[in-house]
Each structure stands twice: as structure tokens, then as C-alpha cells.
Design a protein around this motif. Structure first.
Motif, PDB file in Angstrom:
ATOM      1  N   PRO A  20       0.812  -1.220   0.000  1.00  0.00           N
ATOM      2  CA  PRO A  20       0.000   0.000   0.000  1.00  0.00           C
ATOM      3  C   PRO A  20       0.842   1.265   0.000  1.00  0.00           C
ATOM      4  CG  PRO A  20      -0.034  -1.021   2.165  1.00  0.00           C
ATOM      5  CD  PRO A  20       0.622  -2.001   1.234  1.00  0.00           C
ATOM      6  N   GLY A  21       2.148   1.127   0.208  1.00  0.00           N
ATOM      7  CA  GLY A  21       3.049   2.266   0.084  1.00  0.00           C
ATOM      8  C   GLY A  21       3.418   2.568  -1.350  1.00  0.00           C
ATOM      9  N   GLY A  22       2.927   1.747  -2.299  1.00  0.00           N
ATOM     10  CA  GLY A  22       3.186   1.994  -3.716  1.00  0.00           C
ATOM     11  C   GLY A  22       4.650   1.899  -4.069  1.00  0.00           C
TER      12      GLY A  22
ATOM     13  N   ASP B 276       5.896   9.213   2.256  1.00  0.00           N
ATOM     14  CA  ASP B 276       5.910   8.520   3.543  1.00  0.00           C
ATOM     15  C   ASP B 276       4.748   7.548   3.642  1.00  0.00           C
ATOM     16  OD1 ASP B 276       7.116   8.661   6.467  1.00  0.00           O
ATOM     17  OD2 ASP B 276       4.932   8.556   6.652  1.00  0.00           O
ATOM     18  N   PHE B 277       5.056   6.303   3.969  1.00  0.00           N
ATOM     19  CA  PHE B 277       4.055   5.247   3.977  1.00  0.00           C
ATOM     20  C   PHE B 277       2.950   5.498   5.003  1.00  0.00           C
ATOM     21  CE2 PHE B 277       2.793   1.174   6.008  1.00  0.00           C
ATOM     22  CZ  PHE B 277       1.953   0.735   5.003  1.00  0.00           C
ATOM     23  N   LEU B 278       3.301   6.051   6.153  1.00  0.00           N
ATOM     24  CA  LEU B 278       2.316   6.278   7.210  1.00  0.00           C
ATOM     25  C   LEU B 278       1.618   7.632   7.091  1.00  0.00           C
ATOM     26  CD1 LEU B 278       4.278   4.812  10.253  1.00  0.00           C
ATOM     27  CD2 LEU B 278       2.488   3.715   8.908  1.00  0.00           C
TER      28      LEU B 278
ATOM     29  N   ASP C  41      -0.774  11.294   0.442  1.00  0.00           N
ATOM     30  CA  ASP C  41      -1.411   9.987   0.354  1.00  0.00           C
ATOM     31  C   ASP C  41      -0.640   9.125  -0.648  1.00  0.00           C
ATOM     32  OD1 ASP C  41      -2.996   7.786   0.166  1.00  0.00           O
ATOM     33  OD2 ASP C  41      -4.786   8.821  -0.551  1.00  0.00           O
ATOM     34  N   PRO C  42      -0.104   7.977  -0.195  1.00  0.00           N
ATOM     35  CA  PRO C  42       0.657   7.137  -1.122  1.00  0.00           C
ATOM     36  C   PRO C  42      -0.205   6.467  -2.182  1.00  0.00           C
ATOM     37  CG  PRO C  42       0.434   6.073   1.011  1.00  0.00           C
ATOM     38  CD  PRO C  42      -0.091   7.468   1.176  1.00  0.00           C
TER      39      PRO C  42
END
Length: 288
Positions: A222-224, A229-231, A237-238
Motif C-alpha cells: 500500500p506504500g506503492g 511517507d508510507f504512514l 497519500d501514497p
């Protein structure tokens, strides 16, 4: 910096870790006749599982844009035998590429798959010490996310892998440390794990030869491409950086496998030093 220190496990001439590079080269596209038998699409922020028979080739491919994939693998017939990331890291490298093998857990300890082609092989090591296809880290998961943010999120790689394998009779307890396909990572000067934007482009792939019958699963992180930033701590928004991945499965002509022998486990016949003491049944009876 210790760059010339010998590896603990060596794969030079005569080593049990040495492989027949000429054979694996002969399996590459254009060198052996192969038939495409299936293409599996892994949607963005989701996970999918698929089977690969021994002696087949499977290619994890970037069909649209840069995307990290978290990969798990089991023996199709016995999921207790599964990919062992830490031992693979020791026997091969922390970042794998062509001719590296993914090894299984004890007591099986054998190659499950061998990488035969990698279009990112020339990436090497960048100025920050980053490399691709890493075994250093593991999957993102909802437990760490809740620990750090106090929020629930159901589409971490761990969660995606759980959903992917449930139809095959596996559970959350079968999900294990991953190979981070197309992910660029390393260790900083404080020996801490870092991640960089994925360098993969449309058309890049990592290709494997299945040494045994496999059940594989992969999550589109989901971090693409990890460029934000993943969080979401930077306010971005990733989702905008997410893309699907695809897996092509090929059957090789029998002629290509004439000299191939499926790997077997080490013939260890000991009992780890555990003796089975003789039981004094009369003494046992007297104690009753």
C-alpha cells in the motif's frame, strides 16, 4: 569498512552452494522454448496467491508503473516448508538477483526457487548504499501501524497476504518474512534500515525457476513505490503512487529440463544429541 571480509558461507568452485549458471542461462527467454500458461494480476493495495509446478518459470512484472511487492512462498504440498528469508540472506545476499536462490526452512533446507533473470541487476549499489530486491526488512503490518499511529488499516502487506492464502487453507500464522521485490533499501550510518523510492519502470521484471511445486503469494504494498511517507506523516497519500503487479507463469519444454534434478533436503539422520533413555518399567510400576 570490512568490504573485503570473507563471507561466512561461500559459493565458490566446489561449494555445495555453487550452481550451474549455464543451465539457468539456458532457461531464459529466447534460450529455451516456453509456453505462457497463466497470467496473474495483483491489484494495487491487494494480495493474490498462485501455484507454480516444479520445472516452470514465473516472472513478477511491472505492467504500469513502479511498485513494491512483498513475496511469500511455500511448498505446495506441505506449507511447513516455506521460504526462509534470514537463511537465504546468509547463504546468498541481503539483496538478491540473478543466480541467487530462495531457501526453505528447517528441516527441509533446500532451494525452492532460483532467480534466472533480473532487469534491475545493473542497479547495483547507489550513492546511499541502497540496493533492490531486499531480504533485510519484512512486510508492513497492521500491528506496527497501530503501535505507531493508533489507527487500524486492513491493507498492509501482512493483511493482504493473509487474505490471499485463506482460500488455500493457510492462516495468518503461515505468513512469514518476505522478499521485497523491486524495493530499494539499505542500512544507514547508524545501522538502521531505510527505504528509497522504487527504481522499477514499466516492463521491468524478476524471473524465477521453480525448483519444487510452489504456492506463492504477493502483496502490492500500500506504500506503492515508497516515494512518499508510507504512514502519511508528510501529509501525502501514497495511493497516487500505487500500481498493480502481474505474474506470468511459463511451462518449459521437456528438453530444456533434461539435466535438471529437483533439489533434496540434507540427509541429516541424527537426533540433535537427544538420547532415548531405556525405560525401567518395573520401577515405574513400583511407583504406582
Amino acid at each position: 569498512m570490512g568490504n573485503h571480509v570473507e563471507a561466512a558461507y561461500r559459493s565458490g568452485p566446489g561449494s555445495k552452494l555453487a550452481i550451474n549458471k549455464a543451465f539457468y542461462n539456458s532457461l531464459k527467454e529466447g534460450n529455451a522454448n516456453r509456453t505462457l500458461v497463466d497470467t496473474v494480476r495483483v491489484p494495487m493495495r491487494d494480495g493474490v496467491a498462485w501455484k507454480v509446478p516444479a520445472g516452470h518459470v514465473f516472472r513478477i512484472r511491472v505492467p504500469e508503473g513502479p511498485q513494491v511487492g512483498d513475496f511469500n512462498m511455500w511448498n505446495l504440498h506441505d506449507p511447513r516448508e516455506r521460504m526462509w528469508a534470514s537463511r537465504t540472506r546468509q547463504l546468498q545476499r541481503a539483496h538478491v538477483s540473478t543466480y541467487d536462490r530462495l531457501w526453505s526452512t528447517l528441516p527441509f533446507l533446500r532451494p525452492m526457487a532460483t532467480i534466472i533473470e533480473d532487469t534491475l541487476e545493473d542497479y547495483g549499489e547507489d550513492a546511499d548504499g541502497g540496493r533492490v530486491h531486499d531480504l533485510l526488512g519484512t512486510r508492513c503490518d497492521p500491528y506496527v501501524n497501530y503501535l505507531l499511529t493508533g489507527e487500524d488499516f486492513d491493507f498492509h502487506c501482512h493483511s493482504n497476504l493473509v487474505r490471499a492464502i485463506l482460500p488455500y487453507g493457510l492462516t495468518e500464522f503461515d505468513v512469514h518474512d518476505v522478499l521485497n521485490v523491486f524495493q530499494c533499501t539499505g542500512l544507514n550510518n547508524d545501522d538502521q534500515y531505510f527505504m528509497k523510492p522504487c527504481p522499477a519502470k514499466k516492463g521491468d521484471f524478476l524471473e524465477f525457476f521453480a525448483e519444487i511445486d510452489l504456492l506463492c503469494a504477493m502483496s502490492c504494498c500500500p506504500g506503492g513505490d515508497l516515494s512518499v511517507d508510507f504512514l502519511g506523516r508528510d501529509g501525502q497519500d501514497p495511493l497516487s503512487t500505487c500500481h498493480p503487479l502481474e505474474v506470468d507463469i511459463y511451462k518449459l519444454d521437456d528438453q530444456a529440463l533434461e539435466c535438471w534434478v529437483p533439489p533434496v533436503s540434507p540427509a541429516y539422520k541424527g537426533m540433535h544429541g537427544l538420547a532415548s533413555p531405556a525405560i525401567d518399567w518395573q520401577a515405574k510400576k513400583d511407583q504406582i
